[in-house]
Write an enzyme that holds these catalytic residues in place. Structure first.
Site, PDB file in Angstrom:
ATOM      1  N   VAL A 102       0.862  -1.175   0.000  1.00 36.52           N
ATOM      2  CA  VAL A 102       0.000   0.000   0.000  1.00 36.52           C
ATOM      3  C   VAL A 102       0.901   1.228   0.000  1.00 36.52           C
ATOM      4  O   VAL A 102       1.860   1.298   0.777  1.00 36.52           O
ATOM      5  CB  VAL A 102      -0.921   0.032   1.233  1.00 36.52           C
ATOM      6  CG1 VAL A 102      -1.841   1.258   1.187  1.00 36.52           C
ATOM      7  CG2 VAL A 102      -1.743  -1.242   1.326  1.00 36.52           C
ATOM      8  N   CYS A 103       0.627   2.173  -0.885  1.00 38.09           N
ATOM      9  CA  CYS A 103       1.299   3.467  -0.893  1.00 38.09           C
ATOM     10  C   CYS A 103       2.815   3.297  -1.007  1.00 38.09           C
ATOM     11  O   CYS A 103       3.307   2.626  -1.908  1.00 38.09           O
ATOM     12  CB  CYS A 103       0.906   4.256   0.357  1.00 38.09           C
ATOM     13  SG  CYS A 103       1.266   6.017   0.287  1.00 38.09           S
ATOM     14  N   ALA A 104       3.581   3.897  -0.089  1.00 43.14           N
ATOM     15  CA  ALA A 104       5.044   3.847  -0.146  1.00 43.14           C
ATOM     16  C   ALA A 104       5.589   2.437   0.015  1.00 43.14           C
ATOM     17  O   ALA A 104       6.762   2.190  -0.284  1.00 43.14           O
ATOM     18  CB  ALA A 104       5.639   4.756   0.932  1.00 43.14           C
ATOM     19  N   THR A 122       1.525   3.358  -7.049  1.00 42.42           N
ATOM     20  CA  THR A 122       1.678   3.870  -5.688  1.00 42.42           C
ATOM     21  C   THR A 122       0.889   5.172  -5.592  1.00 42.42           C
ATOM     22  O   THR A 122       0.182   5.552  -6.534  1.00 42.42           O
ATOM     23  CB  THR A 122       3.164   4.081  -5.344  1.00 42.42           C
ATOM     24  OG1 THR A 122       3.281   4.388  -3.941  1.00 42.42           O
ATOM     25  CG2 THR A 122       3.777   5.206  -6.163  1.00 42.42           C
ATOM     26  N   ALA A 155      -2.453   2.237  -4.421  1.00 41.17           N
ATOM     27  CA  ALA A 155      -2.168   3.657  -4.218  1.00 41.17           C
ATOM     28  C   ALA A 155      -2.167   3.973  -2.722  1.00 41.17           C
ATOM     29  O   ALA A 155      -1.904   3.108  -1.899  1.00 41.17           O
ATOM     30  CB  ALA A 155      -3.198   4.484  -4.972  1.00 41.17           C
TER      31      ALA A 155
END
Length: 297
Positions: A102-104, A122, A155
């Protein structure tokens, strides 16, 4: 039983972790057994929001049926953030099953070499840097999540819920995922190709209170025949003033804003099995012709 192992790093975002964890926790209530565990390089992991999380420091042996998920961390940039030692990266790299982020968290997968030759995504603020750091990967921009074989990336923040619901739907069927989403009071299960920023968010970054009130009205009644005269009465000004204020604040006219909301909702319905004609009528168009034209635009 399938294990879901969350790999935590200092500065982890709580929602990046809690959203997917709640999905798999909810699956247990449906009789779909998942064992959740949390590992890290230190026993007490500080979160970005200030609380600390307890985690096991022994990296478990994994089977192909297990899922490893790396939540994101506070990262105005990727370089120099999300510290993970060689042992943790080797453990990620060696896992024979599904790895998700997730994300970073996508950066952790990149450092483990799992993004090379794959499509990934991302948070929209980190897409350019992710592409620069891992040129062998193909960064898909402005989507909620990307599935490429056994590597799944999503993302920012709340998109981890969409990713986890997708994994449940893939394994147990969309009905199970829908039941979990309903229990979590998630408005709608979004598809991976949906945009990260909705039309509602893209045109709300202004400070005009009058236009915000008009947008509230359009959003509440976007399936209706809402005229410029209706908006003018609500705002207490002329139709010409409504158009001028709205266009200056958002960059588009009120009619175009309503159309964007209709198309976005129709796209969601089509992605969940509705026909173009059915989706068009559900969002306020008389038939599918206008929807087709706006989608093509």
């Amino acid at each position: 039983m399938r294990r879901v192992v969350f790999l935590l790093v200092p500065g982890v975002h709580l929602l990046d972790l809690a959203g997917p964890a709640q999905v798999f926790f909810g699956a247990n209530d449906l009789g779909l057994p998942y064992e959740l565990s949390y590992v890290a390089e230190v026993p007490d992991v500080p979160s970005a929001q200030g609380t600390s999380l307890r985690a096991d420091t022994e990296l478990p042996e994994l089977t192909p049926d297990d899922l490893v998920l790396v939540p994101g961390w506070r990262a105005p940039r990727l370089k120099g953030t999300g510290p993970l030692g060689a042992a943790a990266l080797d453990w990620l790299r060696a896992h024979p099953g599904t790895v998700a982020s997730v994300c970073a968290g996508a950066d952790a997968l990149g450092r483990a070499g799992l993004l090379d030759g794959r499509r990934c995504t991302t948070h929209h603020d980190l897409q350019d840097e992710l592409a620069d750091r891992y040129p062998a990967a193909t960064v898909v921009r402005d989507v909620l999540y990307v599935v490429d074989g056994r590597v799944v990336t999503s993302a920012g923040i709340a998109s981890g819920i969409d990713l986890a619901l997708h994994l449940v739907a893939t394994r147990h069927g969309p009905a199970a995922a829908a039941r979990i989403a309903r229990t979590m009071v998630v408005y709608a299960r979004r598809n991976g190709g949906d945009q990260q920023a909705s039309a509602l968010l893209r045109h709300r970054s202004h400070v005009d209170d009058t236009v915000h009130r008009l947008q509230d009205l359009v959003e509440a009644r976007f399936v209706e025949r809402l005229t410029l005269a209706d908006l003018a009465r609500a705002a207490g000004c002329s139709e010409r003033t409504v158009t001028r204020l709205f266009t200056r604040a958002t960059g588009i006219t009120p009619l175009r804003y309503q159309q964007l909301l209709r198309v976005e909702r129709a796209e969601h319905l089509i992605g969940h099995g509705a026909t173009v004609e059915g989706a068009a009528r559900a969002v306020g168009f008389e038939d599918g012709r206008m929807l087709r034209r706006l989608r093509a635009r």
